[in-house]
Scaffold this motif. Sequence first.
Motif, PDB file in Angstrom:
ATOM      1  N   HIS A  59       0.837  -1.205   0.000  1.00  0.00           N
ATOM      2  CA  HIS A  59       0.000   0.000   0.000  1.00  0.00           C
ATOM      3  C   HIS A  59       0.872   1.254   0.000  1.00  0.00           C
ATOM      4  N   SER A  60       0.265   2.374  -0.342  1.00  0.00           N
ATOM      5  CA  SER A  60       1.000   3.634  -0.409  1.00  0.00           C
ATOM      6  C   SER A  60       1.456   4.126   0.968  1.00  0.00           C
ATOM      7  N   ASN A  61       0.853   3.604   2.032  1.00  0.00           N
ATOM      8  CA  ASN A  61       1.262   4.003   3.389  1.00  0.00           C
ATOM      9  C   ASN A  61       2.358   3.099   3.962  1.00  0.00           C
ATOM     10  N   GLY A  62       2.821   2.145   3.152  1.00  0.00           N
ATOM     11  CA  GLY A  62       3.888   1.253   3.587  1.00  0.00           C
ATOM     12  C   GLY A  62       3.410  -0.088   4.099  1.00  0.00           C
ATOM     13  N   ASN A  63       2.103  -0.244   4.348  1.00  0.00           N
ATOM     14  CA  ASN A  63       1.582  -1.534   4.803  1.00  0.00           C
ATOM     15  C   ASN A  63       1.739  -2.578   3.702  1.00  0.00           C
ATOM     16  N   MET A  64       2.045  -3.797   4.109  1.00  0.00           N
ATOM     17  CA  MET A  64       2.198  -4.911   3.178  1.00  0.00           C
ATOM     18  C   MET A  64       1.218  -6.007   3.553  1.00  0.00           C
ATOM     19  N   GLU A  65       0.633  -6.618   2.528  1.00  0.00           N
ATOM     20  CA  GLU A  65      -0.309  -7.712   2.761  1.00  0.00           C
ATOM     21  C   GLU A  65       0.115  -8.945   1.978  1.00  0.00           C
ATOM     22  N   LYS A  67      -1.372 -12.635   0.207  1.00  0.00           N
ATOM     23  CA  LYS A  67      -2.551 -12.957  -0.584  1.00  0.00           C
ATOM     24  C   LYS A  67      -3.781 -13.082   0.313  1.00  0.00           C
ATOM     25  N   THR A  68      -3.651 -13.827   1.388  1.00  0.00           N
ATOM     26  CA  THR A  68      -4.780 -14.040   2.297  1.00  0.00           C
ATOM     27  C   THR A  68      -5.303 -12.721   2.846  1.00  0.00           C
ATOM     28  N   MET A  69      -4.398 -11.853   3.273  1.00  0.00           N
ATOM     29  CA  MET A  69      -4.791 -10.558   3.825  1.00  0.00           C
ATOM     30  C   MET A  69      -5.464  -9.679   2.774  1.00  0.00           C
ATOM     31  N   PHE A  70      -4.887  -9.645   1.566  1.00  0.00           N
ATOM     32  CA  PHE A  70      -5.431  -8.845   0.468  1.00  0.00           C
ATOM     33  C   PHE A  70      -6.844  -9.311   0.112  1.00  0.00           C
ATOM     34  N   VAL A  71      -7.008 -10.605  -0.106  1.00  0.00           N
ATOM     35  CA  VAL A  71      -8.317 -11.150  -0.487  1.00  0.00           C
ATOM     36  C   VAL A  71      -9.343 -10.877   0.604  1.00  0.00           C
ATOM     37  N   GLU A  72      -8.973 -11.081   1.845  1.00  0.00           N
ATOM     38  CA  GLU A  72      -9.903 -10.853   2.963  1.00  0.00           C
ATOM     39  C   GLU A  72     -10.307  -9.380   3.062  1.00  0.00           C
ATOM     40  N   GLN A 138       2.839  -2.526  -5.717  1.00  0.00           N
ATOM     41  CA  GLN A 138       3.291  -1.459  -4.839  1.00  0.00           C
ATOM     42  C   GLN A 138       2.662  -0.158  -5.305  1.00  0.00           C
ATOM     43  N   ALA A 139       1.997   0.526  -4.400  1.00  0.00           N
ATOM     44  CA  ALA A 139       1.367   1.806  -4.692  1.00  0.00           C
ATOM     45  C   ALA A 139       2.167   2.922  -4.030  1.00  0.00           C
ATOM     46  N   PHE A 140       2.057   4.113  -4.620  1.00  0.00           N
ATOM     47  CA  PHE A 140       2.705   5.290  -4.046  1.00  0.00           C
ATOM     48  C   PHE A 140       1.803   6.487  -4.287  1.00  0.00           C
TER      49      PHE A 140
END
Length: 142
Positions: A59-65, A67-72, A138-140
């Motif tokens: 995410h643009s705020n630095g958080n990383m997920e 696959k499981t976290m993203f899908v949920e 990766q977003a920014f």
Amino acid sequence: MKKILIILALFLGNIFFTQAQTAEEKKVTEAVEFLKKAMIDGDKVSLEKIAHQDLIYGHSNGNMETKTMFVEAISSGKSDFKTIDLTEQTVKIHGKTAIVRHKLFAETNNGGVAGTVKLGVLLVFQKTKGQWILLARQAFKI
């Protein structure tokens, strides 16, 4: 005459290569559209299908997920995209890896709070069993 035939063969070979590359880029673009629709719809089955098992979703705020976290997050509505518009998209293919860059403009409704998002995004797709699957994102902020 031989030179003309060689030049013609090189020219036709270049046309064939360009068309094959364009066809593969189209498949990657279709995978991006599939991902976009799955995110807007919150479609868990489609998200599972497009996301690589080893997905890293930044995410643009630095958080990383994972696959499981993203899908949920998307399928539960915790991260809720109402609209997604992509502009200035480029696709570069290197073997079984595709790099996609674009700008993302979206309307969201996260936790009942409406908002807008303006991001630059880098996506990495891997061709697996004939399908382009999202391996990394990766977003920014822009």
